[in-house]
Design a protein around this motif. Structure first.
Motif, PDB file in Angstrom:
ATOM      1  N   LEU A  18       0.825  -1.203   0.000  1.00 14.61           N
ATOM      2  CA  LEU A  18       0.000   0.000   0.000  1.00 14.61           C
ATOM      3  C   LEU A  18       0.865   1.261   0.000  1.00 14.61           C
ATOM      4  O   LEU A  18       0.614   2.191  -0.766  1.00 14.61           O
ATOM      5  CB  LEU A  18      -0.952  -0.004   1.199  1.00 14.61           C
ATOM      6  CG  LEU A  18      -2.050  -1.062   1.164  1.00 14.61           C
ATOM      7  CD1 LEU A  18      -2.827  -1.065   2.483  1.00 14.61           C
ATOM      8  CD2 LEU A  18      -2.987  -0.857  -0.011  1.00 14.61           C
ATOM      9  N   VAL A  19       1.890   1.286   0.839  1.00 14.04           N
ATOM     10  CA  VAL A  19       2.775   2.452   0.897  1.00 14.04           C
ATOM     11  C   VAL A  19       3.505   2.619  -0.439  1.00 14.04           C
ATOM     12  O   VAL A  19       3.634   3.735  -0.944  1.00 14.04           O
ATOM     13  CB  VAL A  19       3.763   2.340   2.076  1.00 14.04           C
ATOM     14  CG1 VAL A  19       4.797   3.442   2.036  1.00 14.04           C
ATOM     15  CG2 VAL A  19       3.000   2.378   3.402  1.00 14.04           C
ATOM     16  N   ALA A  20       3.950   1.519  -1.026  1.00 12.41           N
ATOM     17  CA  ALA A  20       4.631   1.580  -2.319  1.00 12.41           C
ATOM     18  C   ALA A  20       3.700   2.094  -3.419  1.00 12.41           C
ATOM     19  O   ALA A  20       4.160   2.674  -4.405  1.00 12.41           O
ATOM     20  CB  ALA A  20       5.188   0.211  -2.689  1.00 12.41           C
ATOM     21  N   ASN A  21       2.407   1.897  -3.235  1.00 11.35           N
ATOM     22  CA  ASN A  21       1.406   2.379  -4.192  1.00 11.35           C
ATOM     23  C   ASN A  21       0.851   3.742  -3.804  1.00 11.35           C
ATOM     24  O   ASN A  21      -0.231   4.126  -4.235  1.00 11.35           O
ATOM     25  CB  ASN A  21       0.282   1.358  -4.347  1.00 11.35           C
ATOM     26  CG  ASN A  21       0.644   0.265  -5.310  1.00 11.35           C
ATOM     27  OD1 ASN A  21       0.513   0.443  -6.511  1.00 11.35           O
ATOM     28  ND2 ASN A  21       1.124  -0.863  -4.798  1.00 11.35           N
ATOM     29  N   LYS A  22       1.601   4.464  -2.966  1.00 11.01           N
ATOM     30  CA  LYS A  22       1.321   5.864  -2.618  1.00 11.01           C
ATOM     31  C   LYS A  22       0.122   6.077  -1.688  1.00 11.01           C
ATOM     32  O   LYS A  22      -0.443   7.154  -1.642  1.00 11.01           O
ATOM     33  CB  LYS A  22       1.130   6.724  -3.884  1.00 11.01           C
ATOM     34  CG  LYS A  22       2.216   6.589  -4.915  1.00 11.01           C
ATOM     35  CD  LYS A  22       3.499   7.206  -4.435  1.00 11.01           C
ATOM     36  CE  LYS A  22       4.525   7.213  -5.559  1.00 11.01           C
ATOM     37  NZ  LYS A  22       5.772   6.675  -5.216  1.00 11.01           N
ATOM     38  N   PHE A  23      -0.256   5.055  -0.930  1.00 13.64           N
ATOM     39  CA  PHE A  23      -1.281   5.246   0.092  1.00 13.64           C
ATOM     40  C   PHE A  23      -0.603   5.748   1.361  1.00 13.64           C
ATOM     41  O   PHE A  23       0.408   5.189   1.796  1.00 13.64           O
ATOM     42  CB  PHE A  23      -2.043   3.944   0.374  1.00 13.64           C
ATOM     43  CG  PHE A  23      -2.972   3.567  -0.738  1.00 13.64           C
ATOM     44  CD1 PHE A  23      -4.254   4.067  -0.773  1.00 13.64           C
ATOM     45  CD2 PHE A  23      -2.550   2.736  -1.754  1.00 13.64           C
ATOM     46  CE1 PHE A  23      -5.118   3.738  -1.813  1.00 13.64           C
ATOM     47  CE2 PHE A  23      -3.395   2.393  -2.789  1.00 13.64           C
ATOM     48  CZ  PHE A  23      -4.682   2.900  -2.822  1.00 13.64           C
ATOM     49  N   LEU A  24      -1.148   6.791   1.933  1.00 15.63           N
ATOM     50  CA  LEU A  24      -0.577   7.396   3.124  1.00 15.63           C
ATOM     51  C   LEU A  24      -0.956   6.578   4.356  1.00 15.63           C
ATOM     52  O   LEU A  24      -2.138   6.353   4.618  1.00 15.63           O
ATOM     53  CB  LEU A  24      -1.096   8.826   3.279  1.00 15.63           C
ATOM     54  CG  LEU A  24      -0.608   9.590   4.499  1.00 15.63           C
ATOM     55  CD1 LEU A  24       0.902   9.791   4.434  1.00 15.63           C
ATOM     56  CD2 LEU A  24      -1.311  10.932   4.583  1.00 15.63           C
ATOM     57  N   MET A  25       0.056   6.122   5.085  1.00 12.79           N
ATOM     58  CA  MET A  25      -0.206   5.418   6.328  1.00 12.79           C
ATOM     59  C   MET A  25      -0.557   6.445   7.397  1.00 12.79           C
ATOM     60  O   MET A  25       0.185   7.401   7.608  1.00 12.79           O
ATOM     61  CB  MET A  25       1.011   4.594   6.756  1.00 12.79           C
ATOM     62  CG  MET A  25       0.746   3.734   7.971  1.00 12.79           C
ATOM     63  SD  MET A  25       2.140   2.704   8.420  1.00 12.79           S
ATOM     64  CE  MET A  25       3.378   3.916   8.766  1.00 12.79           C
ATOM     65  N   GLU A  26      -1.691   6.264   8.042  1.00 16.97           N
ATOM     66  CA  GLU A  26      -2.175   7.215   9.044  1.00 16.97           C
ATOM     67  C   GLU A  26      -1.514   7.014  10.404  1.00 16.97           C
ATOM     68  O   GLU A  26      -1.504   7.916  11.223  1.00 16.97           O
ATOM     69  CB  GLU A  26      -3.696   7.106   9.179  1.00 16.97           C
ATOM     70  CG  GLU A  26      -4.451   7.410   7.898  1.00 16.97           C
ATOM     71  CD  GLU A  26      -4.389   8.869   7.504  1.00 16.97           C
ATOM     72  OE1 GLU A  26      -4.217   9.717   8.391  1.00 16.97           O
ATOM     73  OE2 GLU A  26      -4.502   9.161   6.296  1.00 16.97           O
ATOM     74  N   GLY A  27      -0.991   5.823  10.651  1.00 15.57           N
ATOM     75  CA  GLY A  27      -0.342   5.555  11.928  1.00 15.57           C
ATOM     76  C   GLY A  27      -0.172   4.070  12.163  1.00 15.57           C
ATOM     77  O   GLY A  27      -0.561   3.245  11.339  1.00 15.57           O
ATOM     78  N   ILE A  28       0.418   3.757  13.301  1.00 15.98           N
ATOM     79  CA  ILE A  28       0.648   2.366  13.690  1.00 15.98           C
ATOM     80  C   ILE A  28       0.123   2.183  15.107  1.00 15.98           C
ATOM     81  O   ILE A  28       0.476   2.944  16.007  1.00 15.98           O
ATOM     82  CB  ILE A  28       2.145   2.006  13.672  1.00 15.98           C
ATOM     83  CG1 ILE A  28       2.734   2.217  12.278  1.00 15.98           C
ATOM     84  CG2 ILE A  28       2.362   0.561  14.129  1.00 15.98           C
ATOM     85  CD1 ILE A  28       4.238   2.046  12.225  1.00 15.98           C
ATOM     86  N   ASP A  29      -0.724   1.178  15.276  1.00 13.34           N
ATOM     87  CA  ASP A  29      -1.152   0.776  16.611  1.00 13.34           C
ATOM     88  C   ASP A  29      -0.267  -0.398  17.004  1.00 13.34           C
ATOM     89  O   ASP A  29      -0.129  -1.359  16.250  1.00 13.34           O
ATOM     90  CB  ASP A  29      -2.625   0.363  16.619  1.00 13.34           C
ATOM     91  CG  ASP A  29      -3.539   1.531  16.300  1.00 13.34           C
ATOM     92  OD1 ASP A  29      -3.246   2.648  16.742  1.00 13.34           O
ATOM     93  OD2 ASP A  29      -4.544   1.313  15.599  1.00 13.34           O
ATOM     94  N   LEU A  30       0.337  -0.311  18.160  1.00  8.58           N
ATOM     95  CA  LEU A  30       1.302  -1.310  18.602  1.00  8.58           C
ATOM     96  C   LEU A  30       0.673  -2.224  19.630  1.00  8.58           C
ATOM     97  O   LEU A  30      -0.011  -1.764  20.549  1.00  8.58           O
ATOM     98  CB  LEU A  30       2.512  -0.606  19.206  1.00  8.58           C
ATOM     99  CG  LEU A  30       3.719  -1.460  19.521  1.00  8.58           C
ATOM    100  CD1 LEU A  30       4.340  -1.982  18.237  1.00  8.58           C
ATOM    101  CD2 LEU A  30       4.731  -0.648  20.293  1.00  8.58           C
ATOM    102  N   GLN A  31       0.878  -3.536  19.463  1.00 11.36           N
ATOM    103  CA  GLN A  31       0.450  -4.514  20.454  1.00 11.36           C
ATOM    104  C   GLN A  31       1.595  -5.479  20.700  1.00 11.36           C
ATOM    105  O   GLN A  31       2.352  -5.795  19.788  1.00 11.36           O
ATOM    106  CB  GLN A  31      -0.781  -5.288  19.973  1.00 11.36           C
ATOM    107  CG  GLN A  31      -2.025  -4.453  19.920  1.00 11.36           C
ATOM    108  CD  GLN A  31      -3.258  -5.295  19.666  1.00 11.36           C
ATOM    109  OE1 GLN A  31      -3.213  -6.515  19.649  1.00 11.36           O
ATOM    110  NE2 GLN A  31      -4.378  -4.640  19.471  1.00 11.36           N
ATOM    111  N   ILE A  32       1.697  -5.933  21.931  1.00  6.14           N
ATOM    112  CA  ILE A  32       2.694  -6.942  22.293  1.00  6.14           C
ATOM    113  C   ILE A  32       1.985  -8.286  22.255  1.00  6.14           C
ATOM    114  O   ILE A  32       0.988  -8.485  22.934  1.00  6.14           O
ATOM    115  CB  ILE A  32       3.293  -6.672  23.687  1.00  6.14           C
ATOM    116  CG1 ILE A  32       3.828  -5.236  23.783  1.00  6.14           C
ATOM    117  CG2 ILE A  32       4.366  -7.687  24.021  1.00  6.14           C
ATOM    118  CD1 ILE A  32       4.868  -4.891  22.743  1.00  6.14           C
ATOM    119  N   GLU A  33       2.510  -9.200  21.439  1.00  2.00           N
ATOM    120  CA  GLU A  33       1.842 -10.480  21.239  1.00  2.00           C
ATOM    121  C   GLU A  33       2.828 -11.637  21.313  1.00  2.00           C
ATOM    122  O   GLU A  33       4.024 -11.452  21.128  1.00  2.00           O
ATOM    123  CB  GLU A  33       1.138 -10.502  19.876  1.00  2.00           C
ATOM    124  CG  GLU A  33       0.045  -9.471  19.758  1.00  2.00           C
ATOM    125  CD  GLU A  33      -0.660  -9.511  18.413  1.00  2.00           C
ATOM    126  OE1 GLU A  33      -0.292 -10.324  17.554  1.00  2.00           O
ATOM    127  OE2 GLU A  33      -1.587  -8.706  18.228  1.00  2.00           O
TER     128      GLU A  33
END
Length: 89
Positions: A18-33
């Motif tokens: 998605l990023v390579a296709n120019k979609f802007l990442m809005e953020g990252i939600d982090l979880q410990i798994e």
């Protein structure tokens, strides 16, 4: 951004595509798994018709991404997850 207009995925290869296709990442939600307590990033994007079309083509194996660009995106996204884990604020 409205919650229902958010697409979230933990699929690193999809996020890199998605990023390579120019979609802007809005953020990252982090979880410990997992048993080893590793950080897992859930990558957030605005959910649009265009994004859904790319996701459909991705799942059908119909997308092409330049390999060097793809690997750059993979490394960058991994680094962002690691940075979010090490510096949560």
């Amino acid at each position: 951004m409205d919650e229902k207009n958010v697409f979230s995925t933990r699929d690193l290869t999809l996020a890199a595509t998605l990023v390579a296709n120019k979609f802007l990442m809005e953020g990252i939600d982090l979880q410990i798994e997992g048993q080893q307590k590793r950080p897992v990033g859930y990558f957030r994007f605005e959910n649009t018709d265009e994004l859904n079309e790319i996701r459909k083509r991705y799942s059908q194996g119909l997308l092409l991404v330049e390999p060097k660009l793809f690997m750059t995106q993979i490394h960058g996204l991994k680094a962002e997850v690691e940075n979010a884990y090490r510096s949560p604020n």
